[in-house]
Design an enzyme around this catalytic site. Structure first.
Site, mmCIF file in Angstrom:
data_model
loop_
_atom_site.group_PDB
_atom_site.id
_atom_site.type_symbol
_atom_site.label_atom_id
_atom_site.label_comp_id
_atom_site.label_asym_id
_atom_site.label_seq_id
_atom_site.Cartn_x
_atom_site.Cartn_y
_atom_site.Cartn_z
ATOM 1 N N ASP A 46 -5.466 0.263 5.689
ATOM 2 C CA ASP A 46 -6.381 -0.613 6.983
ATOM 3 C C ASP A 46 -7.396 0.476 7.039
ATOM 4 O O ASP A 46 -8.580 0.086 7.326
ATOM 5 C CB ASP A 46 -5.406 -0.525 8.310
ATOM 6 C CG ASP A 46 -4.315 -1.463 7.946
ATOM 7 O OD1 ASP A 46 -4.296 -2.316 7.221
ATOM 8 O OD2 ASP A 46 -3.427 -1.433 8.819
ATOM 9 N N ASP A 76 0.704 -1.066 -0.182
ATOM 10 C CA ASP A 76 0.038 0.052 -0.090
ATOM 11 C C ASP A 76 0.922 1.269 0.051
ATOM 12 O O ASP A 76 0.706 2.335 -0.538
ATOM 13 C CB ASP A 76 -0.976 -0.067 1.289
ATOM 14 C CG ASP A 76 -0.582 -0.027 2.393
ATOM 15 O OD1 ASP A 76 0.724 -0.286 2.792
ATOM 16 O OD2 ASP A 76 -1.204 0.140 3.631
HETATM 17 C C1 GLA Z 1 0.205 -2.712 8.486
HETATM 18 C C2 GLA Z 1 -0.203 -1.345 7.854
HETATM 19 C C3 GLA Z 1 -0.644 -1.168 6.446
HETATM 20 C C4 GLA Z 1 -0.115 -2.041 5.481
HETATM 21 C C5 GLA Z 1 0.089 -3.629 6.144
HETATM 22 C C6 GLA Z 1 0.957 -4.438 5.064
HETATM 23 O O1 GLA Z 1 -1.093 -3.399 8.550
HETATM 24 O O2 GLA Z 1 -0.922 -0.494 8.625
HETATM 25 O O3 GLA Z 1 -0.832 0.136 5.835
HETATM 26 O O4 GLA Z 1 1.103 -1.620 5.016
HETATM 27 O O5 GLA Z 1 0.955 -3.424 7.309
HETATM 28 O O6 GLA Z 1 0.462 -4.726 4.092
#
Ligand code: GLA
Length: 373
Positions: free
Chosen positions: A163, A33
């Site tokens: 997220d 992301d």
């Molecule tokens: C965590 C971060 C997200 C993403 C994931 C890995 O959940 O909060 O932004 O980078 O790790 O995909």
């Protein structure tokens, strides 16, 4: 409404608004992301609900059903004040630019520490409630950026945008294909029940120390790959072109960037496989994603690797770690009739290995954040 009664009990006044937001699992598209990638998470049925009321005072007071003994009281919103859950709430109020005193009561039902984004659920429920209460008129995309800013700049966690976006924009029945470059989305129907399948969530209950430093370091490697190759983002290079330019990168930077470019392709391949109803192919892609995260990106850990291996040995179509890694949860896509055997085999092997006892959850794709009262 129960949460309004609890709010009244703690603060002695009526709540003005109640909002809720879910945690998430990510079907595929891990650690991309922050490289402008496409990701394919979905909102889960576990939610955090907040009741919010203006208090007419110049203070912010937070209380929660999970920690009834404490009321957090803040006179000002200053970043990075201790290791409390209240930072996430305060960060959102700060990022929205609200200065009026507020009382907020939280009931968090997203398992904490399981890598299921309980923090995003808390941020997004608060953001959606405040947006409505103050008539701010922010779109869900705006709120995704604002809640990410709260977490990056106020709480001090360098997370990406996945997220918060899915907690805000997820829809029941579908995984969310999210373009992390412009936050455009497409709902991809994820009706595994009609294929006799279920998605098992395996919380290893471990949290390795590497979590914070390891995440920031992987992010920095992806930024270095972009800078060294002179491209705009890892999104803008094909796997073949990336491989052809291997000699321009140091080995660690190369292999980490390689995870990112291959994972981006796997997300789009997963969408194709889902649309073709080819769930066996989805399972293979989950396994490829896990191998890449474990061996190339090195963000897995022995507990996650074992959970994935045992799920596959016991009939899963595929499995992989989810979220930031170094602990937290894995998912396994499996036939409904195999789930119980997979769970018991994981319990036995984890216990033989001297690992903590895992917790199991399951969830179909659920709705994103909304005002409910
Ligand atoms: C965590 C971060 C997200 C993403 C994931 C890995 O959940 O909060 O932004 O980078 O790790 O995909």
């Amino acid at each position: 409404m129960k949460i309004k009664a609890e709010f009244h009990k703690v603060f002695g006044r009526e709540a003005d608004i109640v909002a809720t937001a879910p945690g998430r699992v990510n079907l595929i598209g891990e650690h991309i992301d922050y490289s402008d990638g496409f990701v394919l998470p979905f909102a889960i049925k576990y939610e955090t609900t907040v009741a919010i009321g203006r208090n007419g005072l110049n203070i912010f007071r937070f209380s929660s059903a999970q920690r009834p003994e404490e009321v957090i009281e803040l006179n000002a919103l200053t970043p990075l004040q201790g290791e409390t859950w209240g930072r996430y709430v305060a960060g959102v109020i700060w990022a929205l630019g609200i200065s009026e005193g507020l009382d907020i009561y939280v009931d968090g039902q997203v398992p904490v520490g399981a890598g299921l984004s309980s923090s995003a659920a808390l941020e997004c429920s608060t953001a959606v409630g405040l947006n409505q209460l103050f008539g701010l008129g922010k779109s869900l995309k705006d709120l995704a950026r604002i809640t990410q800013k709260a977490e990056n700049e106020f709480v001090g966690v360098p997370c990406g945008i996945m997220d918060q976006s899915v907690s805000l924009m997820g829809h029941q029945g579908s995984a969310l294909l999210l373009d992390c470059r412009d936050l455009s989305t497409r709902d991809i129907p994820f009706d595994i029940a009609s294929h006799g399948l279920e998605l098992l969530i395996i919380d290893t209950q471990v949290h390795h120390e590497l979590v914070d430093g390891g995440y920031a370091e992987r992010r920095a490697s992806c930024e270095k790959a972009v800078a060294d190759l002179g491209i705009t983002s890892l999104r803008d290079i094909s796997v073949a072109d990336y491989e052809a330019r291997k000699s321009e990168l140091d080995p660690t930077t190369y292999i980490r960037g390689y995870h990112a470019v291959t994972e981006m392709k796997r997300v789009l391949d997963t969408v194709d496989a889902l649309q073709a109803g080819n769930l066996a192919r989805v399972g293979e892609l989950l396994n490829e994603s896990h191998r890449s995260l474990s061996e190339d990106y090195t963000v897995s850990c022995p507990e996650l690797d074992l959970a994935v291996e045992v799920a596959n040995l016991n009939g899963a179509l595929g499995a992989r770690m989810v979220g930031g890694g170094f602990g937290g949860s894995a998912i396994a896509l499996a036939r409904v009739e195999d789930i119980a055997a997979i769970q018991s085999a994981i319990v036995v092997r984890m216990s033989d290995a001297g690992f903590p006892m895992p917790r199991f959850f399951t969830s179909l794709p659920s709705d994103g954040a909304r005002v409910i009262g």
